[in-house]
Design a protein around this motif. Structure first.
Motif, PDB file in Angstrom:
ATOM      1  N   GLU A  13       0.850  -1.177   0.000  1.00 31.87           N
ATOM      2  CA  GLU A  13       0.000   0.000   0.000  1.00 31.87           C
ATOM      3  C   GLU A  13       0.887   1.228   0.000  1.00 31.87           C
ATOM      4  O   GLU A  13       1.829   1.330   0.774  1.00 31.87           O
ATOM      5  N   VAL A  14       0.581   2.140  -0.888  1.00 30.62           N
ATOM      6  CA  VAL A  14       1.371   3.356  -0.999  1.00 30.62           C
ATOM      7  C   VAL A  14       0.441   4.547  -0.845  1.00 30.62           C
ATOM      8  O   VAL A  14      -0.648   4.564  -1.415  1.00 30.62           O
ATOM      9  N   GLN A  15       0.866   5.508  -0.072  1.00 36.70           N
ATOM     10  CA  GLN A  15       0.076   6.725   0.094  1.00 36.70           C
ATOM     11  C   GLN A  15       0.877   7.875  -0.490  1.00 36.70           C
ATOM     12  O   GLN A  15       2.055   8.044  -0.187  1.00 36.70           O
ATOM     13  N   VAL A  16       0.225   8.642  -1.344  1.00 34.45           N
ATOM     14  CA  VAL A  16       0.888   9.762  -2.006  1.00 34.45           C
ATOM     15  C   VAL A  16       0.180  11.039  -1.570  1.00 34.45           C
ATOM     16  O   VAL A  16      -1.046  11.121  -1.576  1.00 34.45           O
ATOM     17  N   THR A  17       0.977  12.036  -1.200  1.00 34.27           N
ATOM     18  CA  THR A  17       0.439  13.334  -0.816  1.00 34.27           C
ATOM     19  C   THR A  17       1.003  14.379  -1.760  1.00 34.27           C
ATOM     20  O   THR A  17       2.209  14.414  -2.002  1.00 34.27           O
ATOM     21  N   TYR A  18       0.122  15.221  -2.298  1.00 34.32           N
ATOM     22  CA  TYR A  18       0.549  16.278  -3.202  1.00 34.32           C
ATOM     23  C   TYR A  18       0.435  17.611  -2.479  1.00 34.32           C
ATOM     24  O   TYR A  18      -0.554  17.891  -1.824  1.00 34.32           O
ATOM     25  N   ASN A  19       1.459  18.416  -2.602  1.00 30.87           N
ATOM     26  CA  ASN A  19       1.448  19.766  -2.052  1.00 30.87           C
ATOM     27  C   ASN A  19       1.523  20.745  -3.214  1.00 30.87           C
ATOM     28  O   ASN A  19       2.466  20.713  -4.002  1.00 30.87           O
ATOM     29  N   PHE A  20       0.506  21.586  -3.337  1.00 28.89           N
ATOM     30  CA  PHE A  20       0.464  22.577  -4.407  1.00 28.89           C
ATOM     31  C   PHE A  20       0.850  23.934  -3.833  1.00 28.89           C
ATOM     32  O   PHE A  20       0.248  24.406  -2.884  1.00 28.89           O
ATOM     33  N   GLU A  21       1.855  24.523  -4.402  1.00 26.04           N
ATOM     34  CA  GLU A  21       2.300  25.829  -3.933  1.00 26.04           C
ATOM     35  C   GLU A  21       1.842  26.892  -4.918  1.00 26.04           C
ATOM     36  O   GLU A  21       1.963  26.729  -6.126  1.00 26.04           O
ATOM     37  N   GLY A  22       1.322  27.958  -4.380  1.00 20.55           N
ATOM     38  CA  GLY A  22       0.897  29.082  -5.214  1.00 20.55           C
ATOM     39  C   GLY A  22      -0.445  28.859  -5.888  1.00 20.55           C
ATOM     40  O   GLY A  22      -0.798  29.576  -6.806  1.00 20.55           O
ATOM     41  N   VAL A  23      -1.191  27.828  -5.458  1.00 16.19           N
ATOM     42  CA  VAL A  23      -2.495  27.541  -6.042  1.00 16.19           C
ATOM     43  C   VAL A  23      -3.516  27.508  -4.912  1.00 16.19           C
ATOM     44  O   VAL A  23      -3.297  26.885  -3.870  1.00 16.19           O
TER      45      VAL A  23
END
Length: 151
Positions: free
Chosen positions: A135-145
């Motif tokens: 199981e893999v968990q991916v987190t995305y961080n959006f900067e400037g949005v």
């Protein structure tokens, strides 16, 4: 609808196939026909795709026979004794001609190359599908949005 080949195109494809069956490299074929080696390769594979299954099977048999003959000859070289010669003279070690391992090593390399080609020809090295578990968990961080504004 596929375009119909001109007589010239068909003749070029026929020449590419004939030269390749004779063992010519794509570079040599391209040089002889005045085309790039990439174009010779493309014509070869495009033509192979259009050949009926029976002819492909016959081609595989023909290629396998050629490989068998090459393999037999490589094993002959592998089985022989090779004497080291330098500047036209046999090299001795303690009054015994020194054996040269280079021809045997080249024969081994040749056998491996022939067997690799045979495996490709017969589809023995087809990739095996791998299933990767976990199981893999991916987190995305959006900067400037403004993520909240996108919802």
């Amino acid at each position: 609808m596929a375009r119909r080949l001109t007589e010239e195109d068909q003749q070029r494809r026929t020449k590419v196939m004939r030269l390749r069956r004779q063992g010519q490299s794509f570079e040599a074929i391209g040089d002889q026909l005045g085309i790039s080696k990439q174009r010779a390769h493309q014509l070869y594979w495009d033509t192979l795709k259009k050949i009926p299954a029976q002819e492909v099977a016959e081609y595989r048999v023909e290629q396998a026979e050629r490989l068998d003959e090459m393999l037999r000859r490589a094993y002959e070289v592998l089985g022989r004794k090779h004497i080291t010669v330098s500047n036209g003279r046999v090299i001795y070690h303690e009054d015994v001609p020194l054996e040269d391992d280079a021809p045997r090593l080249m024969a081994i390399k040749t056998v491996l190359a022939i067997e690799e080609r045979r495996a490709k020809l017969l589809g023995l090295d087809t990739p095996v599908k791998q299933q990767i578990g976990g199981e893999v968990q991916v987190t995305y961080n959006f900067e400037g949005v403004d993520v909240e504004g996108l919802r």
